[in-house]
Scaffold this motif. Structure first.
Motif, short mmCIF file in Angstrom:
data_model
loop_
_atom_site.label_atom_id
_atom_site.label_comp_id
_atom_site.label_asym_id
_atom_site.label_seq_id
_atom_site.Cartn_x
_atom_site.Cartn_y
_atom_site.Cartn_z
N ASN A 17 0.82 -1.21 0.00
CA ASN A 17 0.00 0.00 0.00
C ASN A 17 0.85 1.26 0.00
N LYS A 75 -0.11 3.93 -2.92
CA LYS A 75 -0.74 5.19 -2.51
C LYS A 75 0.22 6.37 -2.50
N SER A 92 -7.98 0.10 -5.26
CA SER A 92 -6.69 0.76 -5.50
C SER A 92 -6.36 0.73 -6.98
#
Length: 254
Positions: free
Chosen positions: A158, A162, A188
């Motif tokens: 992540n 991100k 995502s």
């Protein structure tokens, strides 16, 4: 034959004659496709260059002395036989482009110091032997493009998915779990297997027209059939799989 086994010897004269002026006026040392098997020590005397291209050689190791290239903004090491990188690469604080695609790098031999490259915008790790991506790469807050294609990845952390400025991620041809096991990644946009995200300005007119037509069709369907759950919207990104380019030369920032 013996000379071939040792690779081409690069002299300081050859290196000086290989310096070019880049499009923005910087000095680029281009030693690509020279049959080099060992890092030429003589180029340490030219450590004030802005760009260094050692791609398409037979290098197995980059020495810690790479840290002498403190002005370096652009480093291309793709298509060698590198099995590891020195931690000293993390001292190249001006680096915004790093291409280490098509080598023999493993996750274990990726230096932790990569996370110190705070100005890095483009990173190509494709065509290596990576089975995971270090979560510490999430520290590269300026990263805009990352290539992870043709590795042995089953997930992307992540912290990388991100990254605040990430615009392009190519993770094609990795052994990600099947779609039912990837539900956790559904929200995502960065975790993709065969999806290559690009902006409209990067498309030719014909591809842009096709993508816009497909997007219009999807919008019409959505207006008729209510969506069971809200999904994130990314209006500036299109997903034309057919226009994804395999030629890794596109990774150089123009």
């Amino acid at each position: 034959k013996a000379k071939g086994q040792k690779g081409k010897k690069i002299t300081l004269k050859i290196a000086k004659n290989s310096i070019q002026i880049s499009f923005d006026g910087g000095r680029r040392l281009d030693l690509s496709k020279m049959g080099i098997t060992t890092f030429p020590k003589c180029i340490l005397k030219l450590a004030d260059v802005d760009e260094l291209d050692l791609s398409r050689n037979m290098l197995k190791k980059i020495p810690s002395s790479i840290q002498k290239f403190q002005k370096l903004r652009w480093l291309d090491l793709h298509s060698n036989q590198l099995e590891e990188l020195p931690g000293a690469i993390g001292t190249l604080q001006n680096l915004f482009y790093l291409n280490i695609c098509n080598n023999k790098l493993t996750t274990k031999n990726l230096p932790e110091e990569l996370n110190l490259l705070k100005n890095l915008r483009i990173l190509n790790l494709g065509l290596n032997c990576l089975d995971s991506i270090p979560t510490s790469l999430g520290a590269l807050k300026e990263l805009m493009e990352i290539g992870l294609f043709d590795n042995a990845l089953t997930t992307i952390p992540n912290s990388v998915k991100k990254l605040p400025k990430l615009k392009k991620l190519n993770a094609e041809r990795n052994p990600f779990p099947d779609s039912t096991k990837q539900e956790e990644h559904a929200n995502s946009v960065k975790c993709v297997k065969t999806l290559y995200l690009i902006q409209e300005k990067d498309l030719c007119s014909s591809c842009l027209k096709i993508c816009q037509d497909e997007r219009d069709k999807l919008n019409k369907l959505k207006s008729v059939t209510p969506s069971p759950s809200k999904k994130p919207s990314f209006p500036l990104l299109l997903t034309p799989n057919s226009s994804a380019k395999d030629n890794q030369e596109e990774w150089r920032l123009r």
